[in-house]
Design an enzyme around this catalytic site. Structure first.
Site, PDB file in Angstrom:
ATOM      1  N   HIS A  61       0.844  -1.206   0.000  1.00 48.90           N
ATOM      2  CA  HIS A  61       0.000   0.000   0.000  1.00 48.90           C
ATOM      3  C   HIS A  61       0.878   1.254   0.000  1.00 48.90           C
ATOM      4  O   HIS A  61       0.684   2.160  -0.814  1.00 48.90           O
ATOM      5  CB  HIS A  61      -0.913  -0.025   1.226  1.00 48.90           C
ATOM      6  N   GLN A  70      -7.971  14.660   2.516  1.00 46.20           N
ATOM      7  CA  GLN A  70      -6.624  14.233   2.916  1.00 46.20           C
ATOM      8  C   GLN A  70      -5.544  14.903   2.074  1.00 46.20           C
ATOM      9  O   GLN A  70      -4.528  15.386   2.591  1.00 46.20           O
ATOM     10  CB  GLN A  70      -6.532  12.699   2.780  1.00 46.20           C
TER      11      GLN A  70
END
Ligand code: MN
Length: 425
Positions: free
Chosen positions: A131, A237
């Site tokens: 990730h 974000q």
């Protein structure tokens, strides 16, 4: 770290609760995960273990004199093992305790399952190296991992206040976003709402403030593991994260599964932990023989997406990703505990660590839509003809987890389900 699975993990054990003996059941007698429940007519939380499609009320069964899960999770490891042994023996076929335990059984279908303990502080780690690499590539194609990644288990402090029970819905968050070409930010409902496939690690025994927990004692301070969805608003974000990291893009809701699968139940599913050839050895406080030999856990993971249209049609949803904790994680559970306390930080019973997004090595094993859709550029094609980049109102995400190994009974984590509602008007 424990020497070997005890007889509570024996594949031959069967329960007089017949639903627990059905092949593929998440909660056979070898599992016995802990959680909290309440009845429709009573708003107080009780504590229990899942067995088949039932819950054993632990106070009613005479196992504890409390309904406070946080008192249970801080038991010493030997006490915990004795409790597990007693519950296992009482639920076994032929048990003399059957009468008493049977009177304390409730059907899961009749109960509300809650957040499994009172969560104190919450830290989210970033142990999923595939990730971290995939996300890093979107920003820095040439050097996706930052130089600290292979040395420091990266994490940030989150908020416990908005960790919600599986089955809850939440409103799409509103916040500041700014596309690169916009002159100034605006306040909008997030248009890039995502999930994060994670595990939750529940801390058991506290440490004394100022006293680090050594790596080989770390698991004495861990009660068990849950599924955990760290919902993330990628557009919020992207604008807010520099220089201090995620803030309001993460703390509007995180969903936790109802059952804490204990380290005792996970014992047969340990694996050696290692690093790829050429990677640095961890610093001494994060390195031990026991951690290398058996620090990892082989936990299969799945992400399911059920759109509103699927739900209306009685369709359970599509599995959009499959991953595995041991394959995804660069650090072990024990290393996270040792690192978190190396500076003397005190942990409390009921603290929760999120693992970080557990994407597998291949692109289709990713634990977020950010990865699965290449940043929203390649929509997922769903089985009913719908497409998704990010989540739409009415979408539900269901996380599942399970452990399988020849010679042992399969155990499951149940499900971690949450649904997106439209932003508040
Ligand atoms: Mn996360």
């Amino acid at each position: 770290m424990n020497a070997a699975p005890d007889d509570t993990c024996d594949v031959a054990l069967e329960s007089w609760v017949e639903s627990a003996n059905v092949a593929g059941c998440d909660f056979p007698i070898q599992n016995l995960p802990f959680g909290r429940f309440r009845r429709e007519d009573d708003d107080s939380w009780c504590i229990g273990v899942a067995i088949g499609d039932q819950v054993l009320d632990l106070r009613k069964a005479g196992v504890f004199d409390t309904h406070d899960m946080n008192r249970v999770i801080r038991l010493k490891r030997e006490q915990r093992q004795a409790v597990r042994q007693a519950i296992s023996e009482g639920l076994r076929k032929g048990s003399a305790q059957r009468g008493k335990f049977e009177a304390a059984l409730l059907s899961q279908a009749d109960l509300e399952l809650g957040v499994p303990c009172t969560i104190r502080d919450y830290t989210d780690f970033y142990v999923g190296i595939h990730h971290a690499t995939a996300i890093g590539k979107q920003f820095r194609p040439d050097s996706p991992l930052l130089p600290n990644y292979k040395w420091v288990p990266i994490g940030y402090h989150g908020r416990a206040s908005t960790i919600v029970a599986s089955g809850s819905s939440f409103h799409r968050p509103v916040g500041q976003t700014k596309a690169p070409d916009d002159a100034s930010p605006a306040v909008n409902p997030s248009a890039r709402l995502d999930l994060e496939l994670e595990l939750g690690i529940v801390i058991s025994r506290p440490n004394v403030h100022g006293v680090p927990i050594p790596l080989d004692a770390a698991e004495e301070h861990v009660f068990g593991i849950t599924l955990f969805n760290d919902w993330s608003a990628r557009d919020i974000q992207g604008w807010e994260y520099q220089p201090l990291g995620p803030f309001l893009s993460k703390n509007f809701a995180s969903t936790i599964s109802p059952w804490m699968v204990t380290l005792e139940a996970l014992e047969p599913f340990r694996k050696p932990w290692s690093r790829p050839e050429g990677d640095p050895r961890p610093l001494p406080y994060l390195d031990s023989q026991a951690n290398s030999q058996r620090g990892a856990f082989d936990i299969g993971l799945e992400v399911w997406l059920q759109t509103a249209r699927m739900e209306q049609a009685g369709h359970a949803g599509d599995c959009i990703s499959r991953s595995n904790f041991a394959q995804a994680a660069y650090w072990t559970v024990a290393q996270l505990v040792a690192h978190h306390t190396v500076n003397g930080c005190s942990l409390s019973a009921g603290d929760l660590f999120g693992s970080g997004t557990l994407s597998g090595p291949r692109p289709e094993q990713a634990g977020s839509l950010l990865e699965l859709t290449s940043g929203g550029k390649q929509p997922l094609q769903l089985s009913n003809g719908e497409k998704r980049t990010y989540l739409q109102d009415g979408d539900s995400i269901i996380l599942k987890g399970f452990c399988e190994r020849p010679g042992f009974r399969r155990i499951g984590f149940g499900e971690c389900r949450g649904k997106v509602l439209p932003a508040r008007a």
